[in-house]
Design a protein around this motif. Structure first.
Motif, PDB file in Angstrom:
ATOM      1  N   GLY A 239       0.783  -1.232   0.000  1.00  0.00           N
ATOM      2  CA  GLY A 239       0.000   0.000   0.000  1.00  0.00           C
ATOM      3  C   GLY A 239       0.813   1.278   0.000  1.00  0.00           C
ATOM      4  O   GLY A 239       0.233   2.358   0.147  1.00  0.00           O
ATOM      5  N   LYS A 240       2.142   1.226  -0.161  1.00  0.00           N
ATOM      6  CA  LYS A 240       2.933   2.460  -0.190  1.00  0.00           C
ATOM      7  C   LYS A 240       2.737   3.165  -1.539  1.00  0.00           C
ATOM      8  O   LYS A 240       2.475   2.523  -2.559  1.00  0.00           O
ATOM      9  CB  LYS A 240       4.418   2.150   0.015  1.00  0.00           C
ATOM     10  N   ASN A 241       2.878   4.492  -1.525  1.00  0.00           N
ATOM     11  CA  ASN A 241       2.796   5.262  -2.759  1.00  0.00           C
ATOM     12  C   ASN A 241       4.001   4.932  -3.635  1.00  0.00           C
ATOM     13  O   ASN A 241       5.142   4.971  -3.178  1.00  0.00           O
ATOM     14  CB  ASN A 241       2.752   6.763  -2.470  1.00  0.00           C
ATOM     15  N   LEU A 242       3.730   4.585  -4.897  1.00  0.00           N
ATOM     16  CA  LEU A 242       4.790   4.196  -5.802  1.00  0.00           C
ATOM     17  C   LEU A 242       5.597   5.409  -6.250  1.00  0.00           C
ATOM     18  O   LEU A 242       5.103   6.540  -6.223  1.00  0.00           O
ATOM     19  CB  LEU A 242       4.199   3.483  -7.017  1.00  0.00           C
ATOM     20  N   LYS A 243       6.848   5.159  -6.639  1.00  0.00           N
ATOM     21  CA  LYS A 243       7.722   6.218  -7.107  1.00  0.00           C
ATOM     22  C   LYS A 243       8.154   5.882  -8.527  1.00  0.00           C
ATOM     23  O   LYS A 243       8.485   4.735  -8.817  1.00  0.00           O
ATOM     24  CB  LYS A 243       8.950   6.342  -6.192  1.00  0.00           C
ATOM     25  N   PRO A 244       8.121   6.877  -9.428  1.00  0.00           N
ATOM     26  CA  PRO A 244       7.702   8.268  -9.213  1.00  0.00           C
ATOM     27  C   PRO A 244       6.211   8.377  -8.916  1.00  0.00           C
ATOM     28  O   PRO A 244       5.448   7.493  -9.271  1.00  0.00           O
ATOM     29  CB  PRO A 244       8.066   8.943 -10.544  1.00  0.00           C
ATOM     30  N   GLU A 245       5.845   9.475  -8.247  1.00  0.00           N
ATOM     31  CA  GLU A 245       4.471   9.651  -7.798  1.00  0.00           C
ATOM     32  C   GLU A 245       3.520   9.601  -8.992  1.00  0.00           C
ATOM     33  O   GLU A 245       3.626  10.389  -9.932  1.00  0.00           O
ATOM     34  CB  GLU A 245       4.332  10.998  -7.083  1.00  0.00           C
ATOM     35  N   CYS A 246       2.605   8.621  -8.948  1.00  0.00           N
ATOM     36  CA  CYS A 246       1.621   8.491 -10.015  1.00  0.00           C
ATOM     37  C   CYS A 246       0.209   8.383  -9.474  1.00  0.00           C
ATOM     38  O   CYS A 246      -0.747   8.259 -10.247  1.00  0.00           O
ATOM     39  CB  CYS A 246       1.940   7.271 -10.880  1.00  0.00           C
ATOM     40  N   GLY A 247       0.053   8.385  -8.146  1.00  0.00           N
ATOM     41  CA  GLY A 247      -1.271   8.268  -7.553  1.00  0.00           C
ATOM     42  C   GLY A 247      -1.676   6.847  -7.242  1.00  0.00           C
ATOM     43  O   GLY A 247      -2.753   6.626  -6.670  1.00  0.00           O
TER      44      GLY A 247
END
Length: 679
Positions: A239-247
């Protein structure tokens, strides 16, 4: 009775009063209780009141027996659960079991990720990073230089994802902050001093010092070890925000290391936005159509001819004739740099009409004459307004400007140009503070005393002449043998233990088809990977191929096929097990003179044992043709059965009584021959 287990509600025999419904039917049908008592053969004198009491007592006993059985079941069940837990905690998986479990765990972790996209390099890299954590004894804490076990509490860096023991990283933070506060000359607050990751040197604040053991996704505190999950994982979705930030968020289960790129698909257009939107992976949402960009460049004359690209267009690479800033020179230059300066002075007449501009080629106005208006003498103590054609004279006063020493002032009269060096004699102290000497003020004093302080490594002295106390770090190489016993530490000389060897070694099976990567030094204790390929070694015996078996190290097992060599001279195949290339121990007996001499040596040698004599049964008749006997093929020869010859002699009344022999010269079968006995 709602809480009673299902298996206790049955009506089977031997489980209390299993026929309770039948008894109830007997008591409810057929008139009063006394007739029922009589019909059932109960003893006379039993009243209905007594029977009701007995029935109620029976139901109470049944209920008590059910409660006791359930209590016993719960006690046994808890014992079984505890035993299973103890076995799981104490069990040590073999490499094969660990590999099977690892495959199952990784397939579960990557289920959501693999269902969305095809397998690629991103997933393989994530699998490899996760397998390092799953295998026992591969991760090492860089603080204590010890292996991290699966059940130990850890902290993982958010930048380099290196794992450390919780007590080790807490000790690291405490000692690092203490040393910074101790070495600082200012009175600083220890809570404001940052600390750094032991591996990537990323700076963290005191608030980020780990205090509790959490899983990788930080959802569960104190996660319990489960052999069917990745160690130190909670088993929930990351559930972590993926990188690069894509939502989007990570779809894997709680895992170590960085999250793989976003696997979702989106419709996006290219950089130049000339092509229609296409479906792309979210992690590779930016793409180039390959056509020329076509945007207007900064020169305002040309357009960008580079293929569709991200960001601003590069400077124009075409050339044109351009004037310099003073318009005296013309040169062919790139369109990207239209403003340029030549090396000639401007030369334009200033507003005073007496002087010309001495600035190098420039744009804009030349400005007023620098010699016009109110001007000061060289020492700056007097001011005067003179025409620009006249120089300001010296005032005759003492200069008084501060010299370079910062202590004394210039004693000369007002003068043009820079002041000279300070020639005052002063008592100078050397940098190390151990010697003093009178010298001109402009000179620095350096004594010849060598510094005896220890450098930061704690092993070598500074040995620098007249050191001011800030000893430079040790510049020698550590060169200590690392734990792998193969490489040496290439870092600068340092205190404490060296970091583990950063090299990796590939361990392969015998055929080199299966391989794993382990840290250098662990190849001696790590078992080779399992290989599912068949052994490709040619057989040592005469067979073209042996019984198929898996890839292995060492010698192949003995051949278990039949020999089937043609025996000589009969040509029958040898029926025994293969006896070619057999390992034989040979003992060499030496003539020793005493016990101090060497013992006899035993060596192994591969030999081809000869085939035994042929044992195929061959039917052979005796010499007298009385019977047929089976003899081994290697022992076939004429033989006598021992019976009398019994051939009819010439007299016609008697038969030959000699033992079975080969008859010669017989006229016909059954008649005596020349070598039969006379009558």
């Amino acid at each position: 009775m709602s809480g009673v287990p299902v298996y206790l509600k049955g009506r089977g025999r031997g489980r209390g009063r299993g026929n309770a419904e039948q008894n109830k039917a007997k008591w409810t049908n057929g008139g009063d209780s006394e007739n029922n008592v009589k019909d059932n053969g109960w003893k006379n004198g039993v009243t209905s009141k007594q029977s009701k009491k007995e029935i109620s007592q029976t139901s109470i006993n049944d209920k008590l027996s059910v409660d006791e059985a359930q209590k016993k079941f719960e006690a046994v069940s808890s014992q079984h659960q505890q035993a299973i837990q103890n076995v799981l905690e104490e069990s040590q998986f073999s490499d094969e079991e660990e590999g099977d479990i690892g495959d199952n765990v990784l397939s579960t972790v990557f289920k959501s990720y693999s269902d969305t996209i095809d397998h690629g390099e991103d997933e393989e890299k994530a699998r490899e990073d996760m397998m390092y954590s799953f295998r026992s004894g591969t991760a090492a804490c860089l603080v204590c230089i010890e292996n991290i076990k699966r059940e130990e509490a850890i902290w993982s860096c958010k930048v380099c994802y290196a794992m450390f023991h919780i007590p080790c990283i807490q000790k690291w933070v405490k000692e690092g902050v203490y040393q910074q506060v101790y070495k600082s000359d200012e009175n600083i607050d220890a809570k404001s001093v940052p600390w750094h990751c032991p591996k990537c040197r990323t700076e963290f604040s005191q608030i980020e010092c780990p205090t509790r053991y959490t899983c990788f996704c930080e959802k569960v505190i104190e996660p319990k070890f489960d052999p069917w999950l990745v160690p130190h994982s909670c088993g929930q979705t990351c559930g972590k925000n993926l990188k690069p930030e894509c939502g989007h968020t990570c779809l894997l289960l709680c895992h170590p290391g960085p999250c793989p790129p976003c696997p979702k698909t989106v419709r996006v257009t290219c950089y130049c936005q000339k092509q229609s939107p296409q479906i792309k992976r979210c992690s590779a949402r930016t793409w180039s159509c390959g056509q020329p960009c076509g945007h207007q460049l900064t020169c305002g004359q040309h357009r960008c001819q580079n293929p569709c690209h991200a960001g601003d267009c590069p400077p124009c690479t075409k050339t044109s004739k351009q004037h310099c800033m003073c318009s005296k020179s013309v040169a062919v230059r790139e369109c990207a740099t239209p403003r340029w300066q030549c090396d000639e002075p401007c030369g334009k007449r200033l507003a005073c009409g007496n002087h010309v501009c001495e600035k190098v080629c420039h744009g804009g106005n030349c400005g007023p004459c620098p010699r016009s208006g109110l001007r000061k003498c060289p020492c700056g103590k007097t001011e005067d307004s003179l025409p620009c054609t006249e120089d300001i004279p010296t005032c005759g006063d003492t200069c008084g400007k501060m010299l370079d020493c910062g202590i004394h002032t210039c004693p000369e009269r007002c003068h043009t140009g820079p002041c000279g060096k300070c020639l005052n004699v002063a008592m100078k102290t050397c940098l190390c503070g151990q010697r003093k000497k009178e010298l001109p003020c402009y000179k620095d004093y350096h004594c010849e005393t060598k510094c005896t302080r220890m450098r930061d490594c704690g092993k070598h002295q500074c040995r620098r002449k007249c050191c001011d106390g800030n000893c430079s770090p040790c510049e020698q190489t550590c060169n200590k043998p690392l734990g792998c016993k193969t490489h040496k530490c290439a870092s600068r000389c340092h205190p404490g233990r060296c970091y583990p060897c950063s090299n990796t070694v590939e361990i392969t099976c015998c055929c080199k088809m299966a391989r794993i990567t382990v840290p250098c030094g662990r190849e001696k204790i790590t078992k080779p990977p399992r290989c599912h390929q068949k052994c490709r070694r040619p057989p040592l015996c005469h067979h073209l191929a042996t019984i198929p078996h898996s890839c292995h190290f060492g010698e192949c097992p003995p051949c278990r096929l039949q020999c089937l060599k043609q025996l000589s001279p009969c040509g029958h195949p040898c029926p025994l097990m293969c006896h070619s290339a057999v390992k034989v121990k040979i003992k060499e007996n030496l003539n020793v003179a005493g016990p101090w001499e060497g013992r006899p040596t035993i060596r192994e040698e591969i030999q081809d044992k000869p085939c035994p004599p042929c044992r195929v049964p061959i039917p052979i008749q005796c010499l007298g043709l009385h019977e047929t006997g089976n003899f081994p093929c290697s022992e076939v020869r004429p033989y006598s059965c021992g019976r009398p010859c019994d051939r009819l002699l010439a007299c016609g009344n008697h038969t030959c009584q000699l033992p079975c022999h080969q008859v010669t010269g017989a006229i016909e079968d059954g008649k005596a021959g020349d070598n039969c006995s006379p009558c």
